[in-house]
Design a protein around this motif. Sequence first.
Motif, PDB file in Angstrom:
ATOM      1  N   ARG A  73       0.847  -1.195   0.000  1.00  0.00           N
ATOM      2  CA  ARG A  73       0.000   0.000   0.000  1.00  0.00           C
ATOM      3  C   ARG A  73       0.880   1.242   0.000  1.00  0.00           C
ATOM      4  N   PHE A  74       0.370   2.300  -0.632  1.00  0.00           N
ATOM      5  CA  PHE A  74       1.129   3.541  -0.756  1.00  0.00           C
ATOM      6  C   PHE A  74       0.512   4.688   0.028  1.00  0.00           C
ATOM      7  N   ASP A  75      -0.563   4.455   0.774  1.00  0.00           N
ATOM      8  CA  ASP A  75      -1.220   5.544   1.493  1.00  0.00           C
ATOM      9  C   ASP A  75      -0.302   6.188   2.535  1.00  0.00           C
ATOM     10  N   LEU A  76       0.560   5.417   3.171  1.00  0.00           N
ATOM     11  CA  LEU A  76       1.484   5.997   4.152  1.00  0.00           C
ATOM     12  C   LEU A  76       2.555   6.842   3.476  1.00  0.00           C
ATOM     13  N   VAL A  77       2.929   6.507   2.261  1.00  0.00           N
ATOM     14  CA  VAL A  77       3.868   7.339   1.499  1.00  0.00           C
ATOM     15  C   VAL A  77       3.191   8.671   1.201  1.00  0.00           C
ATOM     16  N   GLU A  78       1.959   8.626   0.730  1.00  0.00           N
ATOM     17  CA  GLU A  78       1.229   9.841   0.374  1.00  0.00           C
ATOM     18  C   GLU A  78       1.022  10.750   1.577  1.00  0.00           C
ATOM     19  N   ARG A  79       0.763  10.174   2.742  1.00  0.00           N
ATOM     20  CA  ARG A  79       0.520  10.972   3.950  1.00  0.00           C
ATOM     21  C   ARG A  79       1.800  11.381   4.674  1.00  0.00           C
ATOM     22  N   GLY A  80       2.828  10.551   4.625  1.00  0.00           N
ATOM     23  CA  GLY A  80       3.994  10.787   5.464  1.00  0.00           C
ATOM     24  C   GLY A  80       5.256  11.271   4.788  1.00  0.00           C
ATOM     25  N   HIS A  81       5.276  11.302   3.455  1.00  0.00           N
ATOM     26  CA  HIS A  81       6.498  11.679   2.738  1.00  0.00           C
ATOM     27  C   HIS A  81       6.174  12.719   1.664  1.00  0.00           C
ATOM     28  N   ALA A  82       5.715  13.886   2.093  1.00  0.00           N
ATOM     29  CA  ALA A  82       5.245  14.919   1.158  1.00  0.00           C
ATOM     30  C   ALA A  82       6.304  15.324   0.139  1.00  0.00           C
ATOM     31  N   ARG A  83       7.539  15.484   0.573  1.00  0.00           N
ATOM     32  CA  ARG A  83       8.593  15.878  -0.381  1.00  0.00           C
ATOM     33  C   ARG A  83       8.779  14.813  -1.451  1.00  0.00           C
ATOM     34  N   PHE A  84       8.719  13.560  -1.049  1.00  0.00           N
ATOM     35  CA  PHE A  84       8.876  12.473  -2.017  1.00  0.00           C
ATOM     36  C   PHE A  84       7.716  12.473  -3.009  1.00  0.00           C
ATOM     37  N   VAL A  85       6.499  12.682  -2.529  1.00  0.00           N
ATOM     38  CA  VAL A  85       5.327  12.704  -3.407  1.00  0.00           C
ATOM     39  C   VAL A  85       5.478  13.814  -4.453  1.00  0.00           C
ATOM     40  N   THR A  86       5.951  14.975  -4.034  1.00  0.00           N
ATOM     41  CA  THR A  86       6.170  16.083  -4.963  1.00  0.00           C
ATOM     42  C   THR A  86       7.256  15.728  -5.969  1.00  0.00           C
ATOM     43  N   TRP A  87       8.373  15.176  -5.495  1.00  0.00           N
ATOM     44  CA  TRP A  87       9.455  14.771  -6.392  1.00  0.00           C
ATOM     45  C   TRP A  87       8.959  13.710  -7.368  1.00  0.00           C
ATOM     46  N   ARG A  88       8.162  12.782  -6.895  1.00  0.00           N
ATOM     47  CA  ARG A  88       7.627  11.698  -7.721  1.00  0.00           C
ATOM     48  C   ARG A  88       6.797  12.258  -8.882  1.00  0.00           C
ATOM     49  N   ARG A  89       6.008  13.300  -8.610  1.00  0.00           N
ATOM     50  CA  ARG A  89       5.209  13.918  -9.678  1.00  0.00           C
ATOM     51  C   ARG A  89       6.098  14.476 -10.778  1.00  0.00           C
ATOM     52  N   THR A  90       7.170  15.140 -10.384  1.00  0.00           N
ATOM     53  CA  THR A  90       8.088  15.746 -11.353  1.00  0.00           C
ATOM     54  C   THR A  90       8.785  14.685 -12.200  1.00  0.00           C
ATOM     55  N   TRP A  91       9.160  13.581 -11.589  1.00  0.00           N
ATOM     56  CA  TRP A  91       9.953  12.556 -12.264  1.00  0.00           C
ATOM     57  C   TRP A  91       9.132  11.321 -12.617  1.00  0.00           C
ATOM     58  N   ASP A  92       7.849  11.482 -12.816  1.00  0.00           N
ATOM     59  CA  ASP A  92       6.952  10.372 -13.138  1.00  0.00           C
ATOM     60  C   ASP A  92       7.450   9.529 -14.317  1.00  0.00           C
ATOM     61  N   HIS A  93       8.094  10.150 -15.283  1.00  0.00           N
ATOM     62  CA  HIS A  93       8.538   9.442 -16.486  1.00  0.00           C
ATOM     63  C   HIS A  93       9.644   8.424 -16.218  1.00  0.00           C
ATOM     64  N   ILE A  94      10.289   8.455 -15.065  1.00  0.00           N
ATOM     65  CA  ILE A  94      11.323   7.461 -14.747  1.00  0.00           C
ATOM     66  C   ILE A  94      10.903   6.546 -13.597  1.00  0.00           C
ATOM     67  N   ILE A  95       9.663   6.675 -13.124  1.00  0.00           N
ATOM     68  CA  ILE A  95       9.218   5.933 -11.945  1.00  0.00           C
ATOM     69  C   ILE A  95       8.034   5.039 -12.286  1.00  0.00           C
ATOM     70  N   GLU A  96       8.109   3.792 -11.847  1.00  0.00           N
ATOM     71  CA  GLU A  96       6.986   2.860 -11.961  1.00  0.00           C
ATOM     72  C   GLU A  96       6.653   2.362 -10.561  1.00  0.00           C
ATOM     73  N   CYS A  97       5.368   2.307 -10.251  1.00  0.00           N
ATOM     74  CA  CYS A  97       4.930   1.866  -8.929  1.00  0.00           C
ATOM     75  C   CYS A  97       3.888   0.767  -9.071  1.00  0.00           C
ATOM     76  N   ARG A  98       4.014  -0.246  -8.239  1.00  0.00           N
ATOM     77  CA  ARG A  98       3.047  -1.338  -8.241  1.00  0.00           C
ATOM     78  C   ARG A  98       2.706  -1.721  -6.810  1.00  0.00           C
ATOM     79  N   ALA A  99       1.455  -2.108  -6.630  1.00  0.00           N
ATOM     80  CA  ALA A  99       0.988  -2.655  -5.356  1.00  0.00           C
ATOM     81  C   ALA A  99       0.931  -4.167  -5.513  1.00  0.00           C
ATOM     82  N   ALA A 100       1.469  -4.863  -4.540  1.00  0.00           N
ATOM     83  CA  ALA A 100       1.550  -6.322  -4.622  1.00  0.00           C
ATOM     84  C   ALA A 100       1.036  -6.943  -3.337  1.00  0.00           C
ATOM     85  N   GLY A 101       0.874  -8.228  -3.389  1.00  0.00           N
ATOM     86  CA  GLY A 101       0.465  -8.969  -2.199  1.00  0.00           C
ATOM     87  C   GLY A 101      -1.030  -9.032  -2.046  1.00  0.00           C
TER      88      GLY A 101
END
Length: 168
Positions: free
Chosen positions: A77-105
């Motif tokens: 799950r990524f909800d804790l990333v979204e709530r707890g790592h604001a700088r990372f979420v912002t950086w992730r938006r900028t660099w979306d073209h090099i990032i892939e995310c998957r939920a597993a399990g």
Amino acid sequence: MPGESATPVLIEGRFDGREAFADLIRTALSAAAHQGWSEIVFSDPDFADWPLGERASIEALQAWSASGRRLLLLARRFDLVERGHARFVTWRRTWDHIIECRAAGRTGAAEEVPSALWTPTWCLHRIDAERSRGVCSSEARARRDLRESFDECWRQGRPAFPASTLGL
């Protein structure tokens, strides 16, 4: 990082404790740009105790991100990333073209998602996430075994953590 010339030293062997784990993640992120890793894998059930929201972590990721780079994130799950790592979420938006995310399990199967950071030359595997104990290695077999575990979870996962939730 600006002003730094020495390549961060990535340790080999066991680590124990949350602070040791967080320090190893910080060091690995700093080493990423210095060593020019083409791909990095972050894998954790929820990334709750990763130092991804820290300014230094984002500065290191920014220094690493360039043409030809790729970051894979796997979580239950990524909800804790979204709530707890604001700088990372912002950086992730900028660099979306090099990032892939998957939920597993599956529900109740958090142990299926390894808590690990993998690179082409070094890996960190947190074997006991509750106590933040694990091992770091640059050995080819350790990296291969960890990557195979990650790849299996990735294949069974589904796209998650979009850079934007805006519609047309």
